[in-house]
Design an enzyme around this catalytic site. Structure first.
Site, PDB file in Angstrom:
ATOM      1  N   ALA A  13       0.605  -1.229   0.099  1.00 56.75           N
ATOM      2  CA  ALA A  13      -0.103   0.078  -0.064  1.00 56.75           C
ATOM      3  C   ALA A  13       0.852   1.134   0.095  1.00 56.75           C
ATOM      4  O   ALA A  13       0.404   2.285  -0.011  1.00 56.75           O
ATOM      5  CB  ALA A  13      -0.860   0.001   1.361  1.00 56.75           C
ATOM      6  N   ASP A 159      20.118   2.385  -9.814  1.00 57.34           N
ATOM      7  CA  ASP A 159      21.392   3.058  -9.855  1.00 57.34           C
ATOM      8  C   ASP A 159      21.850   2.629 -11.439  1.00 57.34           C
ATOM      9  O   ASP A 159      22.470   3.771 -11.981  1.00 57.34           O
ATOM     10  CB  ASP A 159      22.251   2.448  -9.004  1.00 57.34           C
ATOM     11  N   HIS A 187      23.681  -0.157  -2.351  1.00 57.38           N
ATOM     12  CA  HIS A 187      22.768   1.033  -2.865  1.00 57.38           C
ATOM     13  C   HIS A 187      22.746   2.100  -1.870  1.00 57.38           C
ATOM     14  O   HIS A 187      21.845   2.120  -1.103  1.00 57.38           O
ATOM     15  CB  HIS A 187      21.289   0.245  -3.091  1.00 57.38           C
TER      16      HIS A 187
HETATM   17  N1  LIG Z   1      16.618   0.172  -3.752  1.00 60.35           N
HETATM   18  C1  LIG Z   1      16.118   1.148  -4.178  1.00 60.35           C
HETATM   19  O1  LIG Z   1      16.780   1.582  -5.375  1.00 60.35           O
HETATM   20  C2  LIG Z   1      15.216   2.023  -3.688  1.00 60.35           C
HETATM   21  C3  LIG Z   1      14.663   3.055  -4.491  1.00 60.35           C
HETATM   22  C4  LIG Z   1      13.649   3.918  -3.722  1.00 60.35           C
HETATM   23  C5  LIG Z   1      12.933   3.581  -2.449  1.00 60.35           C
HETATM   24  N2  LIG Z   1      13.513   2.367  -1.876  1.00 60.35           N
HETATM   25  C6  LIG Z   1      13.029   2.128  -0.511  1.00 60.35           C
HETATM   26  O2  LIG Z   1      11.915   1.421  -0.596  1.00 60.35           O
HETATM   27  C7  LIG Z   1      11.157   1.460   0.555  1.00 60.35           C
HETATM   28  C8  LIG Z   1       9.894   1.658   0.261  1.00 60.35           C
HETATM   29  O3  LIG Z   1       9.524   2.946  -0.267  1.00 60.35           O
HETATM   30  P1  LIG Z   1       8.054   3.617  -0.348  1.00 60.35           P
HETATM   31  O4  LIG Z   1       8.488   4.980  -1.053  1.00 60.35           O
HETATM   32  O5  LIG Z   1       7.292   2.718  -0.862  1.00 60.35           O
HETATM   33  O6  LIG Z   1       7.845   3.845   1.180  1.00 60.35           O
HETATM   34  P2  LIG Z   1       6.160   3.920   1.572  1.00 60.35           P
HETATM   35  O7  LIG Z   1       6.445   4.594   3.142  1.00 60.35           O
HETATM   36  O8  LIG Z   1       5.320   4.758   0.755  1.00 60.35           O
HETATM   37  O9  LIG Z   1       5.805   2.604   1.679  1.00 60.35           O
HETATM   38  C9  LIG Z   1       6.306   1.566   2.499  1.00 60.35           C
HETATM   39  C10 LIG Z   1       5.014   0.540   2.896  1.00 60.35           C
HETATM   40  O10 LIG Z   1       5.668  -0.647   3.521  1.00 60.35           O
HETATM   41  C11 LIG Z   1       4.632  -1.036   4.570  1.00 60.35           C
HETATM   42  N3  LIG Z   1       5.282  -1.828   5.650  1.00 60.35           N
HETATM   43  C12 LIG Z   1       6.088  -1.370   6.810  1.00 60.35           C
HETATM   44  N4  LIG Z   1       6.452  -2.455   7.307  1.00 60.35           N
HETATM   45  C13 LIG Z   1       6.238  -3.376   6.849  1.00 60.35           C
HETATM   46  C14 LIG Z   1       6.108  -4.931   7.069  1.00 60.35           C
HETATM   47  N5  LIG Z   1       6.448  -5.426   8.166  1.00 60.35           N
HETATM   48  N6  LIG Z   1       5.198  -5.751   6.111  1.00 60.35           N
HETATM   49  C15 LIG Z   1       4.709  -5.272   5.125  1.00 60.35           C
HETATM   50  N7  LIG Z   1       4.685  -4.092   4.753  1.00 60.35           N
HETATM   51  C16 LIG Z   1       5.096  -3.109   5.716  1.00 60.35           C
HETATM   52  C17 LIG Z   1       4.028   0.393   5.059  1.00 60.35           C
HETATM   53  O11 LIG Z   1       3.001   0.292   5.803  1.00 60.35           O
HETATM   54  C18 LIG Z   1       3.992   1.133   3.683  1.00 60.35           C
HETATM   55  O12 LIG Z   1       2.815   1.116   3.298  1.00 60.35           O
HETATM   56  C19 LIG Z   1      11.882   2.260   1.400  1.00 60.35           C
HETATM   57  O13 LIG Z   1      12.777   1.796   2.433  1.00 60.35           O
HETATM   58  C20 LIG Z   1      12.571   2.964   0.382  1.00 60.35           C
HETATM   59  O14 LIG Z   1      14.076   3.943   0.956  1.00 60.35           O
HETATM   60  C21 LIG Z   1      14.723   1.840  -2.286  1.00 60.35           C
HETATM   61  O1  LIG Z   2      15.476   6.658   0.041  1.00 58.46           O
HETATM   62  C1  LIG Z   2      16.328   6.927  -0.434  1.00 58.46           C
HETATM   63  O2  LIG Z   2      17.216   7.105   0.440  1.00 58.46           O
HETATM   64  C2  LIG Z   2      16.464   7.043  -1.775  1.00 58.46           C
HETATM   65  C3  LIG Z   2      16.296   5.774  -2.490  1.00 58.46           C
HETATM   66  O3  LIG Z   2      17.065   4.737  -2.128  1.00 58.46           O
HETATM   67  C4  LIG Z   2      16.720   6.146  -4.151  1.00 58.46           C
HETATM   68  O4  LIG Z   2      17.900   5.510  -4.611  1.00 58.46           O
HETATM   69  O5  LIG Z   2      15.900   6.849  -4.958  1.00 58.46           O
END
Ligand SMILES: NC(=O)c1ccc[n+]([C@@H]2O[C@H](COP(=O)([O-])OP(=O)(O)OC[C@H]3O[C@@H](n4cnc5c(N)ncnc54)[C@H](O)[C@@H]3O)[C@@H](O)[C@H]2O)c1
Ligand SMILES: O=C(O)C[C@H](O)C(=O)O
Length: 327
Positions: A13, A159, A187
């Site tokens: 969600a 990336d 990352h």
């Molecule tokens: N690796 C990458 O390149 C990259 C890039 C962008 C974001 N991210 C990461 O991705 C993650 C999600 O980002 P987002 O923008 O969707 O965040 P968000 O906060 O909009 O959504 C995260 C969701 O995870 C849910 N959640 C939390 N704990 C949970 C659990 N134990 N089980 C199931 N669901 C759970 C929350 O309720 C929320 O709805 C963040 O950690 C962000 O930093 C990683």
């Molecule tokens: O949540 C962040 O720190 C950034 C995210 O991992 C991204 O690369 O866009």
């Protein structure tokens, strides 16, 4: 149409979830002839919001969507899944130290690793997107002793795609003209986007740009892109992160193309002198659903120092979470 496969998405969600689920359901990840049953995991308070997303998924009437399971129980979410995209994670709050973040995520990725261990298909393909993605993937892997450690990967594909886009813009080419881009390591801002092996329309990328641009512009831009998007949007990247997750899984499932490779965060086997076991971004080729590290690349001193710096950060992160590994 093939028999349906089961695809779990956690944090369904959230904002990445909203950009991701509709593309998986539409067939962008596994192809237009591969029906999917989505298994969506959220925390209990987010279930009403998740129900709204399920309503919208159904309202799309996608030919490739064969069912949806929405739950707050990881044991249900990971039952018989072929693919698992672990997106839900604890974001860093005000005043939170990196250590606190790793601890909070241990409470998520430890139990999820155990649930995958107990319920997922034995050849499940797991992609961790939730940050800190590499070390979260390690925590999940280390709680799933009955699964092949190679089932667990972390996302450096965003990336990789960012690096393609920057190099294409600089050289007046299209991203599809570029081959053999590499993201080494974590990352995080220590990642090393390496273009020493890349080609643009068959020409060595390094011959088309100058070292100053590479060092002072390209590398920091790719390393800091996530922070730049947070600053501009007031929220972290979502659609591009979802798109990269689709790319990561599509190439893992369907294979890389001849003469090219992709970057994936995978368990190090010690290749290129990296600490064995850490989840490290490597250049990989994929065939029949199995990835292999590209071997034999020449590494100069400039690259060596950067590959070692991001390895060091991953070893430090690992040292901070070892108490969360299953005994
Ligand atoms: N690796 C990458 O390149 C990259 C890039 C962008 C974001 N991210 C990461 O991705 C993650 C999600 O980002 P987002 O923008 O969707 O965040 P968000 O906060 O909009 O959504 C995260 C969701 O995870 C849910 N959640 C939390 N704990 C949970 C659990 N134990 N089980 C199931 N669901 C759970 C929350 O309720 C929320 O709805 C963040 O950690 C962000 O930093 C990683
Ligand atoms: O949540 C962040 O720190 C950034 C995210 O991992 C991204 O690369 O866009």
């Amino acid at each position: 149409m093939k028999a349906p496969v089961r695809v779990a998405v956690t944090g369904a969600a959230g904002q990445i979830g909203y950009a991701l689920l509709f593309r998986i359901a539409a067939g962008d990840m596994l192809g237009p002839d591969q029906p999917v049953i989505l298994h969506l995991l959220e925390i209990t308070p987010a279930l009403p919001s998740l129900q709204g997303v399920v309503m919208e998924l159904n309202d799309c009437a996608f030919p490739t969507l064969a069912g949806v399971v929405a739950t707050d129980d990881a044991n249900v979410a990971f039952k018989d899944v072929d693919y698992a995209l672990l997106v839900g994670a604890r974001p860093r709050g005000p005043g939170m130290e990196r250590k606190d973040l790793l601890e909070a995520n241990g409470a998520i990725f430890g139990p999820q690793g155990k649930a995958l261990n107990a319920h997922a298909k034995r050849d499940v393909k797991v992609l961790v997107v939730g940050n800190p993605a590499n070390t979260n993937a390690l925590i999940a892997q280390q709680n799933a002793p009955d699964l092949d450690p190679k089932c667990f990967t972390a996302m450096v594909r965003l990336d990789h795609n960012r690096a393609l886009s920057q190099l294409a813009e600089k050289t007046g080419s299209h991203t599809t003209d570029i081959k053999k881009m590499t993201i080494w390591g974590n990352h995080s801002s220590t990642q090393y986007p390496d273009i020493h092996h890349a080609t643009v329309n068959g020409k060595a990328a390094m011959s088309l740009i100058d070292q100053a641009w590479y060092e002072n512009d390209f590398i920091p831009t790719v390393q800091q892109r996530g922070a730049a998007i947070i600053k501009a949007r007031g929220a972290s990247s979502a659609a591009s992160a979802a798109s990269a997750a689709i790319d990561h899984m599509r190439y893992w499932a369907q294979g890389t193309t001849e003469g090219d490779w992709v970057s994936m965060g995978i368990p190090s086997d010690g290749s290129y002198g990296i600490a064995p076991g850490v989840i490290y971004g490597y250049p990989v080729t994929v065939k029949n659903g199995k990835y292999e590290i590209v071997q034999g690349l020449a590494i100069n001193d400039f690259s060596r120092a950067r590959m070692d710096a991001t390895d060091k950060e991953l070893r430090e992160e690992r040292a901070g979470v070892e108490h969360l590994f299953a005994k």
